[in-house]
Motif scaffolding. Structure first.
Motif, PDB file in Angstrom:
ATOM      1  N   ALA A   1       1.444   0.224  -1.763  1.00  0.00           N
ATOM      2  CA  ALA A   1       2.877   0.295  -2.045  1.00  0.00           C
ATOM      3  C   ALA A   1       3.190   0.742  -3.464  1.00  0.00           C
ATOM      4  O   ALA A   1       4.186   1.438  -3.701  1.00  0.00           O
ATOM      5  CB  ALA A   1       3.517  -1.071  -1.792  1.00  0.00           C
ATOM      6  N   GLU A   2       2.334   0.372  -4.438  1.00  0.00           N
ATOM      7  CA  GLU A   2       2.707   0.558  -5.835  1.00  0.00           C
ATOM      8  C   GLU A   2       1.757   1.425  -6.652  1.00  0.00           C
ATOM      9  O   GLU A   2       2.107   1.829  -7.761  1.00  0.00           O
ATOM     10  CB  GLU A   2       2.828  -0.813  -6.521  1.00  0.00           C
ATOM     11  CG  GLU A   2       3.857  -1.731  -5.877  1.00  0.00           C
ATOM     12  CD  GLU A   2       3.936  -3.089  -6.556  1.00  0.00           C
ATOM     13  OE1 GLU A   2       3.395  -3.226  -7.690  1.00  0.00           O
ATOM     14  OE2 GLU A   2       4.509  -4.017  -5.956  1.00  0.00           O
ATOM     15  N   VAL A   3       0.579   1.720  -6.120  1.00  0.00           N
ATOM     16  CA  VAL A   3      -0.395   2.500  -6.886  1.00  0.00           C
ATOM     17  C   VAL A   3      -0.628   3.869  -6.263  1.00  0.00           C
ATOM     18  O   VAL A   3      -0.475   4.904  -6.922  1.00  0.00           O
ATOM     19  CB  VAL A   3      -1.739   1.745  -7.023  1.00  0.00           C
ATOM     20  CG1 VAL A   3      -2.770   2.608  -7.753  1.00  0.00           C
ATOM     21  CG2 VAL A   3      -1.530   0.427  -7.767  1.00  0.00           C
ATOM     22  N   ALA A   4      -0.976   3.909  -4.989  1.00  0.00           N
ATOM     23  CA  ALA A   4      -1.362   5.173  -4.349  1.00  0.00           C
ATOM     24  C   ALA A   4      -0.241   6.200  -4.342  1.00  0.00           C
ATOM     25  O   ALA A   4      -0.512   7.406  -4.266  1.00  0.00           O
ATOM     26  CB  ALA A   4      -1.840   4.906  -2.926  1.00  0.00           C
ATOM     27  N   SER A   5       0.999   5.751  -4.433  1.00  0.00           N
ATOM     28  CA  SER A   5       2.132   6.677  -4.422  1.00  0.00           C
ATOM     29  C   SER A   5       2.575   7.105  -5.813  1.00  0.00           C
ATOM     30  O   SER A   5       3.527   7.883  -5.949  1.00  0.00           O
ATOM     31  CB  SER A   5       3.318   6.024  -3.697  1.00  0.00           C
ATOM     32  OG  SER A   5       3.693   4.819  -4.360  1.00  0.00           O
ATOM     33  N   ARG A   6       1.901   6.651  -6.850  1.00  0.00           N
ATOM     34  CA  ARG A   6       2.289   6.984  -8.216  1.00  0.00           C
ATOM     35  C   ARG A   6       2.060   8.466  -8.514  1.00  0.00           C
ATOM     36  O   ARG A   6       1.139   9.089  -7.972  1.00  0.00           O
ATOM     37  CB  ARG A   6       1.475   6.157  -9.223  1.00  0.00           C
ATOM     38  CG  ARG A   6       1.873   4.701  -9.328  1.00  0.00           C
ATOM     39  CD  ARG A   6       0.960   3.980 -10.311  1.00  0.00           C
ATOM     40  NE  ARG A   6       1.042   4.537 -11.659  1.00  0.00           N
ATOM     41  CZ  ARG A   6       1.796   4.052 -12.641  1.00  0.00           C
ATOM     42  NH1 ARG A   6       2.541   2.965 -12.419  1.00  0.00           N
ATOM     43  NH2 ARG A   6       1.802   4.606 -13.829  1.00  0.00           N
ATOM     44  N   SER A   7       2.877   8.988  -9.410  1.00  0.00           N
ATOM     45  CA  SER A   7       2.696  10.367  -9.870  1.00  0.00           C
ATOM     46  C   SER A   7       2.021  10.412 -11.234  1.00  0.00           C
ATOM     47  O   SER A   7       1.794  11.496 -11.776  1.00  0.00           O
ATOM     48  CB  SER A   7       4.049  11.084  -9.945  1.00  0.00           C
ATOM     49  OG  SER A   7       4.917  10.406 -10.847  1.00  0.00           O
ATOM     50  N   THR A   8       1.691   9.245 -11.798  1.00  0.00           N
ATOM     51  CA  THR A   8       1.015   9.165 -13.091  1.00  0.00           C
ATOM     52  C   THR A   8      -0.173   8.204 -12.963  1.00  0.00           C
ATOM     53  O   THR A   8      -0.176   7.308 -12.105  1.00  0.00           O
ATOM     54  CB  THR A   8       1.960   8.661 -14.194  1.00  0.00           C
ATOM     55  OG1 THR A   8       2.506   7.384 -13.814  1.00  0.00           O
ATOM     56  CG2 THR A   8       3.098   9.658 -14.426  1.00  0.00           C
ATOM     57  N   PRO A   9      -1.198   8.351 -13.812  1.00  0.00           N
ATOM     58  CA  PRO A   9      -2.379   7.486 -13.727  1.00  0.00           C
ATOM     59  C   PRO A   9      -2.055   6.041 -14.109  1.00  0.00           C
ATOM     60  O   PRO A   9      -1.066   5.757 -14.793  1.00  0.00           O
ATOM     61  CB  PRO A   9      -3.352   8.112 -14.736  1.00  0.00           C
ATOM     62  CG  PRO A   9      -2.839   9.498 -14.971  1.00  0.00           C
ATOM     63  CD  PRO A   9      -1.357   9.418 -14.825  1.00  0.00           C
ATOM     64  N   ILE A  10      -2.913   5.135 -13.690  1.00  0.00           N
ATOM     65  CA  ILE A  10      -2.814   3.737 -14.103  1.00  0.00           C
ATOM     66  C   ILE A  10      -4.204   3.108 -14.062  1.00  0.00           C
ATOM     67  O   ILE A  10      -5.019   3.413 -13.187  1.00  0.00           O
ATOM     68  CB  ILE A  10      -1.823   2.945 -13.211  1.00  0.00           C
ATOM     69  CG1 ILE A  10      -1.569   1.567 -13.807  1.00  0.00           C
ATOM     70  CG2 ILE A  10      -2.318   2.860 -11.778  1.00  0.00           C
ATOM     71  CD1 ILE A  10      -0.391   0.833 -13.166  1.00  0.00           C
ATOM     72  N   ILE A  11      -4.471   2.239 -15.025  1.00  0.00           N
ATOM     73  CA  ILE A  11      -5.721   1.479 -15.076  1.00  0.00           C
ATOM     74  C   ILE A  11      -5.540   0.180 -14.306  1.00  0.00           C
ATOM     75  O   ILE A  11      -4.524  -0.505 -14.452  1.00  0.00           O
ATOM     76  CB  ILE A  11      -6.110   1.162 -16.529  1.00  0.00           C
ATOM     77  CG1 ILE A  11      -6.339   2.442 -17.335  1.00  0.00           C
ATOM     78  CG2 ILE A  11      -7.357   0.274 -16.577  1.00  0.00           C
ATOM     79  CD1 ILE A  11      -6.450   2.202 -18.835  1.00  0.00           C
ATOM     80  N   LEU A  12      -6.522  -0.167 -13.492  1.00  0.00           N
ATOM     81  CA  LEU A  12      -6.556  -1.437 -12.773  1.00  0.00           C
ATOM     82  C   LEU A  12      -7.688  -2.269 -13.368  1.00  0.00           C
ATOM     83  O   LEU A  12      -8.858  -2.105 -13.012  1.00  0.00           O
ATOM     84  CB  LEU A  12      -6.767  -1.206 -11.276  1.00  0.00           C
ATOM     85  CG  LEU A  12      -5.755  -0.272 -10.608  1.00  0.00           C
ATOM     86  CD1 LEU A  12      -6.133  -0.035  -9.146  1.00  0.00           C
ATOM     87  CD2 LEU A  12      -4.341  -0.824 -10.714  1.00  0.00           C
ATOM     88  N   ARG A  13      -7.330  -3.126 -14.318  1.00  0.00           N
ATOM     89  CA  ARG A  13      -8.345  -3.899 -15.026  1.00  0.00           C
ATOM     90  C   ARG A  13      -9.030  -4.897 -14.086  1.00  0.00           C
ATOM     91  O   ARG A  13      -8.383  -5.659 -13.375  1.00  0.00           O
ATOM     92  CB  ARG A  13      -7.703  -4.669 -16.187  1.00  0.00           C
ATOM     93  CG  ARG A  13      -7.188  -3.815 -17.317  1.00  0.00           C
ATOM     94  CD  ARG A  13      -8.312  -3.221 -18.128  1.00  0.00           C
ATOM     95  NE  ARG A  13      -7.772  -2.425 -19.252  1.00  0.00           N
ATOM     96  CZ  ARG A  13      -8.437  -1.446 -19.835  1.00  0.00           C
ATOM     97  NH1 ARG A  13      -9.671  -1.142 -19.423  1.00  0.00           N
ATOM     98  NH2 ARG A  13      -7.894  -0.774 -20.827  1.00  0.00           N
ATOM     99  N   GLY A  14     -10.355  -4.850 -14.090  1.00  0.00           N
ATOM    100  CA  GLY A  14     -11.136  -5.803 -13.309  1.00  0.00           C
ATOM    101  C   GLY A  14     -11.094  -5.591 -11.816  1.00  0.00           C
ATOM    102  O   GLY A  14     -11.481  -6.484 -11.050  1.00  0.00           O
ATOM    103  N   GLN A  15     -10.679  -4.394 -11.369  1.00  0.00           N
ATOM    104  CA  GLN A  15     -10.530  -4.154  -9.934  1.00  0.00           C
ATOM    105  C   GLN A  15     -11.836  -4.336  -9.166  1.00  0.00           C
ATOM    106  O   GLN A  15     -11.841  -4.803  -8.023  1.00  0.00           O
ATOM    107  CB  GLN A  15      -9.970  -2.756  -9.680  1.00  0.00           C
ATOM    108  CG  GLN A  15      -9.657  -2.444  -8.237  1.00  0.00           C
ATOM    109  CD  GLN A  15      -8.482  -3.263  -7.712  1.00  0.00           C
ATOM    110  OE1 GLN A  15      -7.437  -3.341  -8.345  1.00  0.00           O
ATOM    111  NE2 GLN A  15      -8.649  -3.882  -6.553  1.00  0.00           N
ATOM    112  N   VAL A  16     -12.948  -3.976  -9.778  1.00  0.00           N
ATOM    113  CA  VAL A  16     -14.236  -4.114  -9.084  1.00  0.00           C
ATOM    114  C   VAL A  16     -15.178  -5.051  -9.852  1.00  0.00           C
ATOM    115  O   VAL A  16     -16.402  -4.943  -9.745  1.00  0.00           O
ATOM    116  CB  VAL A  16     -14.905  -2.733  -8.856  1.00  0.00           C
ATOM    117  CG1 VAL A  16     -14.054  -1.882  -7.932  1.00  0.00           C
ATOM    118  CG2 VAL A  16     -15.136  -2.000 -10.183  1.00  0.00           C
ATOM    119  N   ALA A  17     -14.599  -5.973 -10.595  1.00  0.00           N
ATOM    120  CA  ALA A  17     -15.424  -6.909 -11.378  1.00  0.00           C
ATOM    121  C   ALA A  17     -16.292  -7.784 -10.478  1.00  0.00           C
ATOM    122  O   ALA A  17     -17.306  -8.332 -10.934  1.00  0.00           O
ATOM    123  CB  ALA A  17     -14.529  -7.785 -12.256  1.00  0.00           C
TER     124      ALA A  17
END
Length: 346
Positions: free
Chosen positions: A26-42
């Motif tokens: 809902a909030e990331v895959a549809s973005r038109s700009t990059p974003i960091i997801l801290r700890g996503q695969v920690a």
């Protein structure tokens, strides 16, 4: 996070904490700009292994690669300072060579190189190694529960490198496992300020910028200063992920003696390539007289860039819209057949 190397700009990519699958959709895959997801695969076992140092992550990866195919490895001499690029002013070749080797051989060589000084150290880089073929045990041990379609995990393993500024036609989720990475990213509309190299003779698929972001020659490439005004920097450590929308330009620095990244490319429609359409337009449109080009620009605007809702064909009965009809598998096949038949007559 802080990387102890100067960045090209102080402007930073947005960031947030790790997200669940629904939030990603809902909030990331549809973005038109990059974003960091801290700890996503920690939580990955590989990230835990990397916390133990080079030998620990090397041992761990070796257990996942048993039975896998040899990897394609890029090898550059120490004087290249980890930068994979063209060779010479005439761009007559590349400053590296390729070699295939088993995963264990690559990991062993990286551990040996880790004992040398930077001036003595060759650069090794296994790029885009598909996990199912090269590290068969990867996916089961390091799963990602985000909605990425049927994206294949790909591993990037090496020592300190820099990858020239390039773009991907698909959205990208880049997950750092070991070492640190810095992405310097530029919006798609900066293509004219990045001084792109050859379109049909590239290092690894997409064309790349001729500018070295770590030592930009602004006398030779003055418009790059404008690109820097729009650049953003993302510094990532183990466990972090970076989402990049399609067509964003990015330069990648890898720090450390043994670094690992896993990325996923996915797209809503994996059909025809806009880049290939651009190259065809070089032949079919660019060299026409100026008045004709202006006329064809109107066609492109009418049928492509100003026609998101399909209004250009709304006056036609649905059965008569043909290649102008709504997107579908049938339309894709119709367009493909039309092009193949037309080009075969040339």
């Amino acid at each position: 996070m802080k990387i102890d190397h100067p960045a090209a700009t102080d402007r930073r990519v947005d960031e947030r904490a790790a997200v669940d699958p629904a939030t990603f959709a809902a909030e990331v895959a549809s973005r038109s700009t990059p974003i960091i997801l801290r700890g996503q695969v920690a939580h990955w076992l590989s990230v835990a292994a990397a916390a133990g140092g080079d030998e620990s992550i090397a041992r761990y990866l070796a257990t996942l690669g048993d039975g896998g195919r040899p990897l394609e490895i890029l090898i550059a001499d120490p004087e290249q300072r980890g930068r994979f690029f063209y060779r010479g002013e005439a761009l007559e070749g590349f400053n590296f060579h390729r070699q295939h080797a088993p995963l264990g051989a690559l990991l062993g060589e990286l551990l040996k190189l880790a004992t040398l000084s930077a001036g003595e150290c060759h650069t090794l880089y296994a790029n885009a190694a598909t996990a199912p073929e090269h590290l068969p045990g990867w996916s089961a041990a390091n799963s990602l529960d985000l909605p990425l379609g049927d994206a294949t995990p790909r591993l990037w393993i090496g020592n300190a490198t820099q990858t020239a500024t390039h773009f991907d036609e698909s959205s990208n989720l880049a997950c750092v496992v070991a070492g640190q990475r810095r992405f310097t990213v530029f919006p798609p509309d900066q293509v004219g300020n990045l001084y792109i190299g050859p379109l049909d003779r590239t290092m690894a698929g997409p064309p790349a910028s001729m500018v070295d972001p770590l030592a930009p020659d602004l006398d030779r490439y003055p418009r790059y200063a404008d690109a820097l005004d729009h650049a953003l920097v993302a510094d990532l450590g183990p466990g972090d992920a970076l989402f990049m929308p399609a067509i964003w330009w990015h330069h990648v620095q890898s720090f450390g003696t043994l670094n690992v990244l896993c990325n996923y490319w996915w797209t809503v429609d994996a059909g025809a390539s806009p880049f290939h359409a651009l190259v065809h337009a070089l032949m079919a449109v660019r060299d026409r007289p100026a008045a004709e080009r202006a006329g064809w620009r109107a066609w492109f605007d009418h049928y492509i860039f100003d026609d998101e809702a399909g209004a250009a064909a709304a006056h036609l009965p649905p059965a008569a819209q043909g290649v102008l009809g709504p997107a579908s598998a049938d339309r894709t096949e119709r367009i493909r057949n039309y092009l193949l038949t037309t080009l075969a007559r040339r």
